[in-house]
Design a protein around this motif. Structure first.
Motif, PDB file in Angstrom:
ATOM      1  N   ASP A 179       0.826  -1.226   0.000  1.00 16.58           N
ATOM      2  CA  ASP A 179       0.000   0.000   0.000  1.00 16.58           C
ATOM      3  C   ASP A 179       0.853   1.266   0.000  1.00 16.58           C
ATOM      4  O   ASP A 179       0.365   2.348  -0.327  1.00 16.58           O
ATOM      5  CB  ASP A 179      -0.911   0.033   1.231  1.00 16.58           C
ATOM      6  N   TYR A 180       2.127   1.152   0.397  1.00 18.48           N
ATOM      7  CA  TYR A 180       2.982   2.352   0.541  1.00 18.48           C
ATOM      8  C   TYR A 180       4.118   2.406  -0.488  1.00 18.48           C
ATOM      9  O   TYR A 180       5.042   3.183  -0.345  1.00 18.48           O
ATOM     10  CB  TYR A 180       3.571   2.397   1.964  1.00 18.48           C
ATOM     11  N   PHE A 181       4.035   1.541  -1.526  1.00 16.49           N
ATOM     12  CA  PHE A 181       5.116   1.520  -2.532  1.00 16.49           C
ATOM     13  C   PHE A 181       5.200   2.828  -3.318  1.00 16.49           C
ATOM     14  O   PHE A 181       6.245   3.212  -3.787  1.00 16.49           O
ATOM     15  CB  PHE A 181       4.932   0.333  -3.492  1.00 16.49           C
ATOM     16  N   ASP A 182       4.065   3.470  -3.518  1.00 15.81           N
ATOM     17  CA  ASP A 182       4.067   4.780  -4.186  1.00 15.81           C
ATOM     18  C   ASP A 182       2.957   5.591  -3.520  1.00 15.81           C
ATOM     19  O   ASP A 182       1.829   5.637  -3.985  1.00 15.81           O
ATOM     20  CB  ASP A 182       3.804   4.610  -5.689  1.00 15.81           C
ATOM     21  N   TYR A 183       3.318   6.232  -2.409  1.00 17.90           N
ATOM     22  CA  TYR A 183       2.286   6.777  -1.524  1.00 17.90           C
ATOM     23  C   TYR A 183       2.600   8.223  -1.171  1.00 17.90           C
ATOM     24  O   TYR A 183       3.750   8.603  -0.985  1.00 17.90           O
ATOM     25  CB  TYR A 183       2.261   5.908  -0.264  1.00 17.90           C
ATOM     26  N   SER A 184       1.569   9.043  -1.120  1.00 16.60           N
ATOM     27  CA  SER A 184       1.770  10.408  -0.593  1.00 16.60           C
ATOM     28  C   SER A 184       0.490  10.868   0.105  1.00 16.60           C
ATOM     29  O   SER A 184      -0.614  10.494  -0.299  1.00 16.60           O
ATOM     30  CB  SER A 184       2.140  11.371  -1.722  1.00 16.60           C
ATOM     31  N   GLU A 185       0.665  11.647   1.180  1.00 16.82           N
ATOM     32  CA  GLU A 185      -0.472  12.154   1.952  1.00 16.82           C
ATOM     33  C   GLU A 185      -0.028  13.395   2.719  1.00 16.82           C
ATOM     34  O   GLU A 185       1.100  13.440   3.232  1.00 16.82           O
ATOM     35  CB  GLU A 185      -0.953  11.076   2.940  1.00 16.82           C
ATOM     36  N   PRO A 186      -0.886  14.424   2.800  1.00 13.99           N
ATOM     37  CA  PRO A 186      -0.505  15.618   3.566  1.00 13.99           C
ATOM     38  C   PRO A 186      -0.157  15.252   5.014  1.00 13.99           C
ATOM     39  O   PRO A 186      -0.883  14.478   5.642  1.00 13.99           O
ATOM     40  CB  PRO A 186      -1.755  16.501   3.517  1.00 13.99           C
ATOM     41  N   LEU A 187       0.927  15.794   5.512  1.00 11.15           N
ATOM     42  CA  LEU A 187       1.413  15.465   6.858  1.00 11.15           C
ATOM     43  C   LEU A 187       0.360  15.751   7.924  1.00 11.15           C
ATOM     44  O   LEU A 187       0.180  14.974   8.854  1.00 11.15           O
ATOM     45  CB  LEU A 187       2.693  16.273   7.159  1.00 11.15           C
ATOM     46  N   ARG A 188      -0.367  16.864   7.777  1.00 12.56           N
ATOM     47  CA  ARG A 188      -1.300  17.217   8.853  1.00 12.56           C
ATOM     48  C   ARG A 188      -2.520  16.296   8.901  1.00 12.56           C
ATOM     49  O   ARG A 188      -3.267  16.301   9.872  1.00 12.56           O
ATOM     50  CB  ARG A 188      -1.723  18.688   8.738  1.00 12.56           C
ATOM     51  N   ARG A 189      -2.700  15.483   7.832  1.00  4.85           N
ATOM     52  CA  ARG A 189      -3.874  14.599   7.817  1.00  4.85           C
ATOM     53  C   ARG A 189      -3.532  13.132   8.047  1.00  4.85           C
ATOM     54  O   ARG A 189      -4.415  12.305   8.198  1.00  4.85           O
ATOM     55  CB  ARG A 189      -4.604  14.751   6.470  1.00  4.85           C
ATOM     56  N   ILE A 190      -2.247  12.794   8.082  1.00  7.12           N
ATOM     57  CA  ILE A 190      -1.870  11.375   8.140  1.00  7.12           C
ATOM     58  C   ILE A 190      -2.186  10.789   9.523  1.00  7.12           C
ATOM     59  O   ILE A 190      -1.779  11.339  10.534  1.00  7.12           O
ATOM     60  CB  ILE A 190      -0.376  11.184   7.772  1.00  7.12           C
ATOM     61  N   PRO A 191      -2.971   9.704   9.581  1.00  8.49           N
ATOM     62  CA  PRO A 191      -3.297   9.129  10.895  1.00  8.49           C
ATOM     63  C   PRO A 191      -2.104   8.374  11.483  1.00  8.49           C
ATOM     64  O   PRO A 191      -1.208   7.943  10.752  1.00  8.49           O
ATOM     65  CB  PRO A 191      -4.455   8.171  10.594  1.00  8.49           C
ATOM     66  N   SER A 192      -2.131   8.191  12.788  1.00  5.72           N
ATOM     67  CA  SER A 192      -0.971   7.622  13.487  1.00  5.72           C
ATOM     68  C   SER A 192      -0.612   6.225  12.976  1.00  5.72           C
ATOM     69  O   SER A 192       0.564   5.902  12.829  1.00  5.72           O
ATOM     70  CB  SER A 192      -1.253   7.555  14.990  1.00  5.72           C
ATOM     71  N   HIS A 193      -1.606   5.395  12.690  1.00 12.00           N
ATOM     72  CA  HIS A 193      -1.281   4.016  12.291  1.00 12.00           C
ATOM     73  C   HIS A 193      -0.549   3.973  10.952  1.00 12.00           C
ATOM     74  O   HIS A 193       0.333   3.142  10.732  1.00 12.00           O
ATOM     75  CB  HIS A 193      -2.544   3.137  12.255  1.00 12.00           C
ATOM     76  N   ARG A 194      -0.884   4.944  10.030  1.00 15.06           N
ATOM     77  CA  ARG A 194      -0.177   4.955   8.740  1.00 15.06           C
ATOM     78  C   ARG A 194       1.249   5.461   8.925  1.00 15.06           C
ATOM     79  O   ARG A 194       2.181   4.987   8.302  1.00 15.06           O
ATOM     80  CB  ARG A 194      -0.942   5.813   7.723  1.00 15.06           C
ATOM     81  N   MET A 195       1.390   6.462   9.801  1.00 13.06           N
ATOM     82  CA  MET A 195       2.725   6.997  10.077  1.00 13.06           C
ATOM     83  C   MET A 195       3.630   5.883  10.634  1.00 13.06           C
ATOM     84  O   MET A 195       4.780   5.731  10.214  1.00 13.06           O
ATOM     85  CB  MET A 195       2.611   8.148  11.098  1.00 13.06           C
ATOM     86  N   LEU A 196       3.096   5.107  11.573  1.00 13.54           N
ATOM     87  CA  LEU A 196       3.896   4.034  12.184  1.00 13.54           C
ATOM     88  C   LEU A 196       4.204   2.934  11.170  1.00 13.54           C
ATOM     89  O   LEU A 196       5.290   2.357  11.184  1.00 13.54           O
ATOM     90  CB  LEU A 196       3.170   3.454  13.407  1.00 13.54           C
ATOM     91  N   ALA A 197       3.245   2.647  10.281  1.00 12.07           N
ATOM     92  CA  ALA A 197       3.470   1.613   9.253  1.00 12.07           C
ATOM     93  C   ALA A 197       4.588   2.043   8.307  1.00 12.07           C
ATOM     94  O   ALA A 197       5.477   1.251   7.962  1.00 12.07           O
ATOM     95  CB  ALA A 197       2.180   1.356   8.482  1.00 12.07           C
ATOM     96  N   ILE A 198       4.556   3.321   7.884  1.00  8.33           N
ATOM     97  CA  ILE A 198       5.581   3.841   6.975  1.00  8.33           C
ATOM     98  C   ILE A 198       6.952   3.815   7.648  1.00  8.33           C
ATOM     99  O   ILE A 198       7.946   3.398   7.055  1.00  8.33           O
ATOM    100  CB  ILE A 198       5.225   5.287   6.543  1.00  8.33           C
ATOM    101  N   ARG A 199       6.989   4.247   8.921  1.00  8.29           N
ATOM    102  CA  ARG A 199       8.265   4.267   9.635  1.00  8.29           C
ATOM    103  C   ARG A 199       8.810   2.853   9.825  1.00  8.29           C
ATOM    104  O   ARG A 199      10.010   2.621   9.799  1.00  8.29           O
ATOM    105  CB  ARG A 199       8.116   4.964  11.001  1.00  8.29           C
ATOM    106  N   ARG A 200       7.910   1.872  10.017  1.00 12.74           N
ATOM    107  CA  ARG A 200       8.375   0.494  10.148  1.00 12.74           C
ATOM    108  C   ARG A 200       8.955   0.012   8.817  1.00 12.74           C
ATOM    109  O   ARG A 200      10.001  -0.628   8.787  1.00 12.74           O
ATOM    110  CB  ARG A 200       7.235  -0.427  10.582  1.00 12.74           C
TER     111      ARG A 200
END
Length: 536
Positions: free
Chosen positions: A32-53
């Motif tokens: 789901d994150y191979f080619d992904y973009s989302e405004p920082l102020r709208r990104i939910p915590s679970h997606r942020m943690l998934a990307i960082r992992r």
């Protein structure tokens, strides 16, 4: 200059993730994150943690981008003051300073603060889930047969008495490859009769459904309730020092089966022995700040233990550790005192425990219950400091204290305002009367039996459109995971939970809740099941 760049990040930053070349297959779960973009102020915590992992595992490249020209123009407005050659030099310095130094510095700052925010959110979700799990309905003091299911190695069976003590254990082999169905059936019915078993607890791991089917097919000489119990963390407990201390003569499989049986009797008393991180409720708990997570979870455990109260004569030292004012050393001393002197007969006797000072007694006494004590208040949450007030209330009503306790009609006649003084206010008096009405009442409800659909055992049995019963096993920010009996929990996305907008699944669902779900998606390759509660 830094604040100017920060303002651009606040307004226009976009988080971008791309797959590292050649890592597509290895990082399939991050598709789901191979080619992904989302405004920082709208990104939910679970997606942020998934990307960082994904970034930590070397699968994704992550960056935060902002419109470059616009930001550089803002900086130039601050530093470029004229239109001459020196102004051109300053313009070049602004661009160079921005690209080489400022941008990467502020990007790191925002990635860290985004991670911090995501951590806090995830810890909050985990803490709430843990609270619900610890306050799950207990079956209470009943004789339980616990089963840790397995195929090749057999099912480990243990019999526990009303206080959770192990009285018998053995292994049965009702499943392939041995298929000793008849012998296993005889053993189970004999054990149920010999040890006067009242309920059976079966672990929900490998061979769980098959074992449940086998147990329910047997005939017993009385009504036996059969429960399927989550075994998350049971293997961690069975290999831990706590389990070795409790059962030095038994192997890990027997300890695991004991843990499953005791979880049914009293989830709180059993789960406090396991590191909360291993219980398996929450999102990305291994990726968040571990010291903050531990602090938050310990607080939850302590508040749950104190809310329910603890029978001091039957509690383990691990449970006592979480009682306010005790801690590991005093908990150990309490258990030692009971071994040497027998059960406590009154709360006052707690003061005889080694190193139990006035302060510690004051903090812990209200949370420790003593069943069968001469003073009935010793088995309630009324603190010894307030005994005199409760006794005065009974005296003023003209009835003995023993007859006031549990007598709702008499309690309703108490005029609270008569007992207010500089030490005790109305809220405390109200709590005392509530406790007198229902002394020692457990705030948890009673465990209920749950059954999965008979015709569903694996993911291959599922068809889109089916409506099946399920049990909520985990709540996250993005939805709820539900066990429908196929070894793989399905996900009810937050948009499929209710007909109205909800911002948090925990507002309408709780752990262990029984629900009906409709199957809306089955992806066998990725072992993903999509479910809907509102369509069911």
């Amino acid at each position: 200059a830094r604040n100017t760049v920060r303002r651009s990040f606040d307004r226009m930053a976009v988080v971008k993730a791309k797959v590292v070349k050649g890592k597509e297959e290895e990082g399939e779960k991050f598709t789901d994150y191979f080619d992904y973009s989302e405004p920082l102020r709208r990104i939910p915590s679970h997606r942020m943690l998934a990307i960082r992992r994904g970034e930590a595992e070397g699968i994704l490249k992550v960056a935060i981008e902002i419109p470059e020209e616009e930001t550089i123009e803002s900086l130039e407005r601050i530093f470029v003051k004229g239109r001459n050659e020196s102004a051109e030099q300053v313009t070049m310095a602004v661009k160079d300073g921005y690209k080489r130094l400022l941008l990467s510095s502020i990007e790191t700052e925002y990635l860290q603060s985004g991670k911090q925010k995501a951590d806090e959110e995830a810890i909050k979700v985990f803490a709430e889930n843990l609270r619900q799990l610890l306050l799950a309905p207990p079956l209470g003091n009943r004789r339980v047969l616990g089963i840790d299911p397995g195929f090749r190695t057999g099912c480990k069976v243990v019999c526990l008495d009303e206080t959770g003590n192990l009285v018998h254990n053995e292994t049965i082999y009702p499943h392939p490859p041995q298929n000793e169905v008849k012998q296993a059936a005889n053993k189970i019915t004999n054990l149920v009769n010999s040890y006067r078993i009242e309920a059976i607890a079966i672990g929900n791991g490998t061979a769980g459904r098959e074992t449940e089917r086998f147990i329910q097919s047997l005939r017993y000489d009385r009504d036996i309730q059969v429960f399927v119990v989550s075994e998350s963390g049971a293997s961690i407990y069975s290999a831990s020092k706590i389990a070795r201390d409790e059962f030095p003569q038994y192997d890990v499989t027997v300890r695991g089966a004991v843990s499953i049986g005791r979880r049914l009797m009293d989830p709180l008393a059993e789960l406090v022995k396991i590191d909360p991180k291993s219980i398996g409720v929450g999102q990305y708990q291994h990726d968040v700040d571990q010291s903050k997570l531990k602090e938050s979870l310990d607080r939850v455990v302590e508040s749950c233990v104190n809310r329910v109260g603890v029978n001091v004569n039957t509690a383990s030292k691990y449970l006592l550790t979480y009682v306010s004012g005790l801690g590991p050393t005093l908990a150990e001393n309490v258990v030692t005192y009971i071994k040497e002197n027998g059960a406590f007969r009154s709360r006052g006797e707690l003061k005889k425990v080694k190193r139990m000072g006035e302060k510690a007694f004051e903090q812990c006494a209200g949370f420790l219950r003593i069943e069968g004590a001469e003073n009935p208040l010793d088995n309630s949450s009324v603190h010894p400091e307030s005994y005199a007030v409760a006794e005065r209330m009974a005296e003023d009503l003209g009835i003995p204290l023993k007859l006031l306790i549990g007598n709702e009609e008499a309690c309703n006649k108490i005029e609270l305002s008569r007992y207010v003084n500089d030490r005790i206010g109305l809220p405390t008096l109200k709590d005392i009367v509530d406790e007198l009405k229902k002394p020692g009442r457990d705030p948890r409800s009673v465990a209920k039996v749950f059954s999965f659909a008979d015709n569903i055992h694996t993911i291959d049995d599922l068809e889109i459109g089916m409506v099946v019963p399920g049990i909520v096993t985990n709540l996250t920010n993005f939805g709820a995971f539900v066990d429908i009996g196929v070894k793989q929990d399905g996900l009810v996305h937050i948009s499929e939970i209710a007909d109205k907008y909800i911002s948090n699944p925990a507002d309408v669902l709780s752990l262990n809740q029984h629900v009906s779900v409709k199957i809306v998606q089955v992806d066998k390759a990725r072992k993903r099941i999509g479910l809907s509660i509102k369509q069911a």
